[in-house]
Each structure stands twice: as structure tokens, then as C-alpha cells.
Design an enzyme around this catalytic site. Structure first.
Site, PDB file in Angstrom:
ATOM      1  N   ASP A  64       0.779  -1.251   0.000  1.00  0.00           N
ATOM      2  CA  ASP A  64       0.000   0.000   0.000  1.00  0.00           C
ATOM      3  C   ASP A  64       0.811   1.303   0.000  1.00  0.00           C
ATOM      4  O   ASP A  64       0.413   2.271   0.661  1.00  0.00           O
ATOM      5  CB  ASP A  64      -0.956   0.025   1.207  1.00  0.00           C
ATOM      6  CG  ASP A  64      -2.008  -1.079   1.144  1.00  0.00           C
ATOM      7  OD1 ASP A  64      -1.903  -1.954   0.267  1.00  0.00           O
ATOM      8  OD2 ASP A  64      -2.926  -1.065   1.981  1.00  0.00           O
TER       9      ASP A  64
ATOM     10  N   LYS B 173      -6.420  -5.220  -3.413  1.00  0.00           N
ATOM     11  CA  LYS B 173      -7.114  -5.824  -2.273  1.00  0.00           C
ATOM     12  C   LYS B 173      -8.211  -4.910  -1.750  1.00  0.00           C
ATOM     13  O   LYS B 173      -8.145  -3.693  -1.917  1.00  0.00           O
ATOM     14  CB  LYS B 173      -6.101  -6.137  -1.167  1.00  0.00           C
ATOM     15  CG  LYS B 173      -5.427  -4.910  -0.568  1.00  0.00           C
ATOM     16  CD  LYS B 173      -4.371  -5.350   0.418  1.00  0.00           C
ATOM     17  CE  LYS B 173      -3.783  -4.213   1.231  1.00  0.00           C
ATOM     18  NZ  LYS B 173      -4.702  -3.244   1.810  1.00  0.00           N
TER      19      LYS B 173
ATOM     20  N   CYS C  99      -2.360  -2.980   7.432  1.00  0.00           N
ATOM     21  CA  CYS C  99      -2.244  -3.869   6.269  1.00  0.00           C
ATOM     22  C   CYS C  99      -0.954  -4.690   6.272  1.00  0.00           C
ATOM     23  O   CYS C  99      -0.948  -5.838   5.832  1.00  0.00           O
ATOM     24  CB  CYS C  99      -2.398  -3.066   4.986  1.00  0.00           C
ATOM     25  SG  CYS C  99      -4.057  -2.373   4.863  1.00  0.00           S
TER      26      CYS C  99
END
Ligand code: ZN
Length: 208
Positions: free
Chosen positions: A31, A114, A148
Site C-alpha cells: 500500500d 485488495k 495492512c
């Protein structure tokens, strides 16, 4: 009632050196997208920007040694239920959802989009690792360390991947979250903590 107390963190071991077989290793960049890394992003993590340089150094080493690189991208619907928790961020096909320019994925890299914190949840990451990249060792970098990164590290460890987290290549919103994530990786998931400098790839992948 609210809990607020000062506690001492337990000792967390950070290994000076970790040597990895590049043919079995994937570096996962979690991310590192504009919405998290840039000041004008929707969910800005101030410490994320300074991890760009160490991540770049790690990617260079990994690519030279023949280890594969996998990016995760938080990728949401316009009215995604996750926005009830975090507000709107990383909406599909927007600037905020793009990986930061400096870390732009290269043609041989894999990008996994995701919906939630865990990059294994509802994605083909496990398939990619087992059957395409053929890696059972994951070096996990990126942001947010206790969200995450941690969920992905946890899922990886539960599936018996070996997990390595370079502590200078992950970032969180505060020191507590950062240390809590490192503690969980180390204590609960039995991953190895080290630094980008401490990672050595040994052996060169033979091209088939
Ligand atoms: Zn999200």
C-alpha cells in the site's frame, strides 16, 4: 471507561543480518499509494514517505539477485463499506490509489489489488506466490505497519510462509502502533525483524 496507561515494551529482537535465497523470496510492498504516503493523500501516514528510500534500496538488491517483487494496492469501490471506518480512500482508478511515482511497479512485478487490510483476503496472492512466483519467504514492507502490513504478515505466517520485516521499511501513525506491530510479527508470527541493510540475497536465480 477508557484505558490509558504507560507500559514498558518488551524487548523485541532485531537481527543484524538475514540471508535469503532469492529464488524462494518475494519482496512485498504494501500500500505505498498516494493516499497514504503523500501529504495531500486521504489517509496520510506522515512516516511513510521516509520509507520510500529504504524500500527502493531493498527492491534494487532484490531485483539484482532475481527475487520477485509484489505490490499490494488498496482498491475500493466508490461506496465501499470500509469508508465507514476510515472515510473515503484509495478509490479504484483514482490518483490516491496509485503507487507512488518513486516506487512504480516494473513490468516483471506483480500487482495485487485488495479490498481489506489482509492482502490474502479475497485476492489471488496465495496462488501467485505458490504457482507463479514460487516463493515461500516474504519480505514485507510498506504501510500501515499495524494494519495492512501486520494483517498480511499474519495471514502469511498462518499459511506457513516465512516472514521477514525490515523495520526501516514500514511505517505507522504513531510509535505505539509501530512497536505493537513489530512485537506481533516477532512474538506471535515468529517472523524475523531486521533492517534493509541487514538483508542479503545469496545465490543468483537461474533463468529457465
Ligand atoms: Zn482501505
Amino acid at each position: 471507561m477508557r484505558i490509558k496507561e504507560v507500559v514498558e515494551t518488551p524487548e523485541i529482537e532485531v537481527k543484524e543480518r538475514v540471508t535469503l535465497d532469492p529464488s524462494r523470496t518475494a519482496v512485498v510492498v504494501v500500500d505505498m499509494q498516494n493516499d497514504f504516503v503523500r501529504r495531500n493523500g486521504r489517509l496520510y501516514v506522515p512516516d511513510a514517505e521516509k520509507t520510500i528510500e529504504p524500500i527502493l534500496r531493498l527492491l534494487k538488491k532484490a531485483r539484482e539477485a532475481g527475487a520477485r517483487v509484489i505490490y499490494t494496492q488498496d482498491w475500493h469501490f466508490k461506496d465501499d463499506p470500509e469508508f465507514r471506518i476510515w472515510g473515503e480512500h484509495c478509490v479504484a482508478d483514482t490518483w490516491g490509489a496509485e503507487v507512488v511515482e518513486e516506487l512504480k511497479p516494473q513490468p516483471n512485478d506483480v500487482v495485487v489489488r485488495k479490498r481489506r487490510y489482509d492482502a490474502f483476503f479475497g485476492t489471488d496472492l496465495d496462488y501467485v506466490l505458490r504457482h507463479v512466483v514460487k516463493a515461500d519467504i516474504l519480505v514485507i514492507t510498506g504501510t500501515v505497519a499495524n494494519i495492512c502490513v501486520l494483517h498480511t504478515a499474519g495471514s502469511a505466517a498462518l499459511n506457513w510462509y516465512r516472514v521477514i520485516v525490515p523495520i526501516d521499511a514500514v511505517s505507522a501513525l504513531n510509535r505505539f502502533d509501530y512497536l505493537a506491530a513489530l512485537r506481533q510479527v516477532s512474538f506471535l508470527y515468529r517472523g524475523d525483524l531486521t533492517t534493509v541493510e541487514g538483508i542479503t540475497f545469496e545465490g543468483v536465480k537461474t533463468v529457465s
